[in-house]
Design an enzyme around this catalytic site. Sequence first.
Site, PDB file in Angstrom:
ATOM      1  CG  HIS B   7      -2.076   0.910   1.090  1.00 24.33           C
ATOM      2  ND1 HIS B   7      -1.940   2.271   1.129  1.00 24.33           N
ATOM      3  CD2 HIS B   7      -3.386   0.661   0.870  1.00 24.33           C
ATOM      4  CE1 HIS B   7      -3.137   2.820   0.956  1.00 24.33           C
ATOM      5  NE2 HIS B   7      -4.033   1.867   0.792  1.00 24.33           N
ATOM      6  NE  ARG B  51      -5.021  -0.150  -2.148  1.00 29.68           N
ATOM      7  CZ  ARG B  51      -5.857  -0.855  -1.409  1.00 29.68           C
ATOM      8  NH1 ARG B  51      -5.674  -2.142  -1.223  1.00 29.68           N
ATOM      9  NH2 ARG B  51      -6.895  -0.273  -0.841  1.00 29.68           N
ATOM     10  CG  HIS B 118      -2.465  -3.243   2.267  1.00 34.99           C
ATOM     11  ND1 HIS B 118      -2.904  -2.884   3.519  1.00 34.99           N
ATOM     12  CD2 HIS B 118      -3.545  -3.185   1.453  1.00 34.99           C
ATOM     13  CE1 HIS B 118      -4.203  -2.624   3.460  1.00 34.99           C
ATOM     14  NE2 HIS B 118      -4.625  -2.810   2.226  1.00 34.99           N
ATOM     15  CD  GLU B 149      -4.029 -10.594   3.793  1.00 41.35           C
ATOM     16  OE1 GLU B 149      -4.590 -10.057   4.755  1.00 41.35           O
ATOM     17  OE2 GLU B 149      -2.883 -10.292   3.408  1.00 41.35           O
ATOM     18  CB  SER B 165      -9.872  -7.786   0.964  1.00 39.04           C
ATOM     19  OG  SER B 165     -10.039  -6.526   1.539  1.00 39.04           O
ATOM     20  CG  LEU B 166     -14.130  -5.111   3.034  1.00 40.02           C
ATOM     21  CD1 LEU B 166     -14.791  -3.758   3.224  1.00 40.02           C
ATOM     22  CD2 LEU B 166     -13.947  -5.780   4.376  1.00 40.02           C
TER      23      LEU B 166
END
Lengths: 234, 346
Positions: B7, B51, B118, B149, B165-166
């Site tokens: 990140h 990123r 990250h 993850e 990721s959510l």
Amino acid sequence: MAVTVHLKVKRYNPDRDKKPRWQEFTVEAEPTDRVLDALHTAKWSQDGTLTFRRSCAHGVCGSDAMVINGANALACIVLIEDVGTSITLEPIRGLPVIKDLVVDMEPFFAQYRSVLPYLINNDDPGYKERYQSSEDRERYDDTTKCILCAACTTSCPIYWGNSSYVGPAAIVNAHRFIFDSRDQAAEQRLDILNQKSGVWKCRTAFNCSEACPRGIRVTQAIEEVKRAILYDRV
Amino acid sequence: MEFFQFHPTGIYKLGILLSEAARGEGGILRNAEGERFMERYAPTVKDLAPRDMVSRAILTEIREGRGIGPNQDYVHLDLTHLPPEQIDAKLPDITDFVRTYLAIEPKTAPIPIQPTAHYAMGGIPTNIDGEGVIDAEGTVMPGLYAAGECACVSVHGANRLGTNSLLDIVVFGKRGGRAMAQYVSSVGMPELPKGVEDDVRGRIERMKAGSGGEKVARIRTELQQTMQDNALVFRNEAGLSRALADIRDLTSAYEQVAIDDKGDTFNYDLTEAMELGYLLDLAEGLVVSARARTESRGAQYRTDYETRDDANWMKHTLATRTEDGAVELTYKPVVGGKYEPMERKY
């Protein structure tokens, strides 16, 4: 510039100790280091048996609440320069000590679960979200900030004396859903908190509001729940 | 495992995340000259570039001498031009971190940041029901489930997009949970072979009884340092070889680890020692995979192989620990679908 920090830690190992004992550690730290950094230095370079919880190390996960120089706080957001170089560390009070600074959080989480801390809404939203206006969201914004660290509940003199009291953290998390316009179980939660173990045990000592590392106005949240019960309105 | 996301905006030295929200609200990255350098790297999307691109841009600024501070090793995230009430309303947590750990008021002063490790795009390979698979053919390891993850369903490709990721947790957590419930109701309690736990029990006992002179903290710090130096945003053969040699040295040192806490109650000393073993495994898997992939794609950037090579490398890496302790790499093809992978242009 590094400073010498004296840590005085209240330690207890049930396998070995009949009662808690004090142990002192001397470590080097920067004034801008966290109290947690000093604890890590002691554990990693002096005594691996020193035991405490931590995870995110920046005040989000709520694992490392402890009594720092007499006040409940998170070791990861209190800096050495905030508390000076003589630091006394004890486990949070009112919960059984498992080892050193680690307490059994289960009684705390049992109280938390007792207030139904999740969204209850039996209407089918269909294939979309449940909408909410900014104003309705604002109503309970403060109580969404809770990270369940137990700093508030374990600072409460009523909770120390009577562990059947649900405690401030459980009320904060009930508040978060009671005042959520999308939720349908406010009545149920207010009934739970109207019992002997509920909000009426609170004597507005304000310890909880002072202890909250997230700055939640805990006492105000408790008062809002009391009013909702008294005046039967949300 | 080679695809690890860095990140761009971690708090200087601490790595605490200042999320994209800061740039989403209008935050700007600036170098030592005060220049908004992302205009040069990504003229259209600027500070909101992906990123990996922003992380590379920041490190390039630092390498070319335009970093800030006594060691010229960070850049600024500047929010000072935003209305203070917008900062309070939209970025309360992020700005609190800055006040707590840097004693900086982000409304009036820029924030020192640097890229920070990250998210692992790789992980335990799973199918869309969260079942662990053990080879390129998708053979299921019965009873092993993973989601989030730690898992790799491959929805993120070589470079996860923010917030996905959510979605990953919600979708595959639910699918995995459902599949798991079905599985446990369809099988009985299996007979376990005698002594099935001996290996793990033995490892724990050896660690507790260990009288070697190695400390967990020393090995972990050196592992972190070599990964930071050699397997970060920019990678190449020389650095990755160095990292691999270091990891192997540290792995043999790990055999001599001794812990202080011999007890059975909340033994965090033991937990940390065991976790270190897993960290060494993961670091080796990452470095071996990264070294083999002689191209740049997504989160992996090789300074000695700067272009993307779809002809040879449009494939997933599978890393397996063999009986003799080596890391063996095999590959499985990328399955296209509605959206074909293609090179990004900004």
